[in-house]
Design a protein around this motif. Structure first.
Motif, PDB file in Angstrom:
ATOM      1  N   SER A 142      41.931   6.686 -22.900  1.00  0.00           N
ATOM      2  CA  SER A 142      40.862   7.331 -22.143  1.00  0.00           C
ATOM      3  C   SER A 142      39.505   6.749 -22.528  1.00  0.00           C
ATOM      4  O   SER A 142      39.266   6.390 -23.673  1.00  0.00           O
ATOM      5  N   ARG A 143      38.643   6.675 -21.538  1.00  0.00           N
ATOM      6  CA  ARG A 143      37.248   6.306 -21.764  1.00  0.00           C
ATOM      7  C   ARG A 143      36.423   7.463 -21.195  1.00  0.00           C
ATOM      8  O   ARG A 143      36.601   8.575 -21.623  1.00  0.00           O
ATOM      9  N   LYS A 144      35.565   7.194 -20.220  1.00  0.00           N
ATOM     10  CA  LYS A 144      34.814   8.280 -19.583  1.00  0.00           C
ATOM     11  C   LYS A 144      35.693   9.068 -18.621  1.00  0.00           C
ATOM     12  O   LYS A 144      35.320  10.158 -18.196  1.00  0.00           O
ATOM     13  N   GLU A 145      36.824   8.484 -18.271  1.00  0.00           N
ATOM     14  CA  GLU A 145      37.804   9.174 -17.431  1.00  0.00           C
ATOM     15  C   GLU A 145      39.083   9.329 -18.244  1.00  0.00           C
ATOM     16  O   GLU A 145      39.398   8.499 -19.091  1.00  0.00           O
ATOM     17  N   THR A 146      39.819  10.379 -17.960  1.00  0.00           N
ATOM     18  CA  THR A 146      41.086  10.625 -18.642  1.00  0.00           C
ATOM     19  C   THR A 146      42.100   9.560 -18.247  1.00  0.00           C
ATOM     20  O   THR A 146      42.256   9.247 -17.070  1.00  0.00           O
ATOM     21  N   ALA A 147      42.754   8.989 -19.239  1.00  0.00           N
ATOM     22  CA  ALA A 147      43.793   7.991 -18.982  1.00  0.00           C
ATOM     23  C   ALA A 147      44.962   8.659 -18.259  1.00  0.00           C
ATOM     24  O   ALA A 147      45.164   9.873 -18.364  1.00  0.00           O
ATOM     25  N   PRO A 148      45.764   7.867 -17.539  1.00  0.00           N
ATOM     26  CA  PRO A 148      46.922   8.438 -16.834  1.00  0.00           C
ATOM     27  C   PRO A 148      47.897   9.102 -17.808  1.00  0.00           C
ATOM     28  O   PRO A 148      47.951   8.749 -18.990  1.00  0.00           O
ATOM     29  N   GLU A 149      48.671  10.041 -17.296  1.00  0.00           N
ATOM     30  CA  GLU A 149      49.722  10.673 -18.097  1.00  0.00           C
ATOM     31  C   GLU A 149      50.683   9.606 -18.593  1.00  0.00           C
ATOM     32  O   GLU A 149      50.914   8.609 -17.911  1.00  0.00           O
ATOM     33  N   GLY A 150      51.228   9.814 -19.771  1.00  0.00           N
ATOM     34  CA  GLY A 150      52.253   8.923 -20.286  1.00  0.00           C
ATOM     35  C   GLY A 150      51.731   7.753 -21.109  1.00  0.00           C
ATOM     36  O   GLY A 150      52.527   6.958 -21.597  1.00  0.00           O
ATOM     37  N   VAL A 151      50.390   7.623 -21.278  1.00  0.00           N
ATOM     38  CA  VAL A 151      49.889   6.536 -22.122  1.00  0.00           C
ATOM     39  C   VAL A 151      50.213   6.842 -23.580  1.00  0.00           C
ATOM     40  O   VAL A 151      50.484   7.995 -23.951  1.00  0.00           O
TER      41      VAL A 151
END
Length: 185
Positions: A142-151
């Motif tokens: 994640s950065r300023k946006e939430t990373a996708p599920e499952g990372v």
């Protein structure tokens, strides 16, 4: 807003002590926050988009890590006169809204952030039970946006390893976030 990355983990560096007021009305020390297998000291705040992007996952992962004997404490070191969202009252509201499973404390003098060498929010310091630094990396992709599920759950996996072996991973990806908002000298 300045984005910064954290330095490489200085394995074995000893955690500086502190005594800071929490949103729960009590004073928290490093020793009181320590879990049986380690402690995650994290520098966060309310207004930072990098912190906002991980809050639900942070709560989930730290609740899970507690079962592995890893406790956590969140320290807010920003100057709230410049960022009203980071005020102590708003810290209380955020901790309640997200059900923080860890103490949320304020570092009004910013001395603790300086002692730790904290540079951004979020900035994570994962210690083993002997207060020796084992992790100084990112939460996940994640950065300023939430990373996708499952990372990959970088912080969770690292601290789960610390709980089991008392050692952190040799390879760590730095955390990225907003700069600490220092008070004018």
């Amino acid at each position: 807003m300045v984005s910064l990355t954290t330095p490489v983990c200085d394995f074995g560096w000893k955690a500086p002590g502190f005594s800071l007021p929490g949103v729960d009305g009590r004073m928290w020390t490093l020793s009181e926050a320590m879990g049986p297998n380690g402690l995650l000291v994290m520098f966060i705040c309310n207004h930072c988009p990098y912190v906002k992007a991980i809050r639900p996952r942070l709560v989930r992962d730290l609740a899970e890590l507690k079962a592995h004997g890893i406790h956590a404490i969140a320290i807010m070191s920003n100057d709230p006169t410049e960022y009203a969202e980071d005020s102590f009252d708003n810290m209380k509201k955020m901790a309640a809204e997200f059900g923080f499973p860890f103490p949320y404390v304020i570092d009004e003098t910013q001395d603790v952030a300086k002692a730790y060498g904290a540079v951004c929010t979020p900035d994570f310091f994962g210690f083993n039970r002997n207060f020796e630094l084992q992790y100084r990396g990112r939460f996940d992709e994640s950065r300023k946006e939430t990373a996708p599920e499952g990372v990959r759950r970088d912080l969770f996996e690292a601290m789960k390893g610390v709980a089991a072996t008392q050692h952190g991973p040799a390879e760590q990806i730095p955390s990225m976030g907003c700069s600490i908002k220092w008070k004018d000298a």
